[in-house]
Design a protein around this motif. Structure first.
Motif: not given
Length: 64
Positions: A18-23, A28-38
């Motif tokens: 679970y911890k690995h999945t959480y990380r 994904y959210i912090e490095t791609f979804y919230n910054t790079v994705r339109i």
């Protein structure tokens, strides 16, 4: 969004617990979804692009 995470991110990794999945999801959210994705609320720009355009416009308005 859940399908994107599964298809483009989690399928790349062997998940151990679970911890690995959480990380992985957090990364994904912090490095791609919230910054790079339109985003449509940013005029179909990524948040990074939108911020650059905003800063550029603000500096141009200060100069005039």
């Amino acid at each position: 969004m859940h399908a994107i995470i599964k298809r483009k991110w989690l399928n790349r990794y062997k998940i151990f617990d679970y911890k690995h999945t959480y990380r992985l999801i957090f990364e994904y959210i912090e490095t791609f979804y919230n910054t790079v994705r339109i985003h449509n609320h940013c005029g179909y720009l990524s948040p990074n692009q939108y911020e650059k355009e905003y800063t550029k416009t603000a500096k141009e308005q200060e100069a005039s």
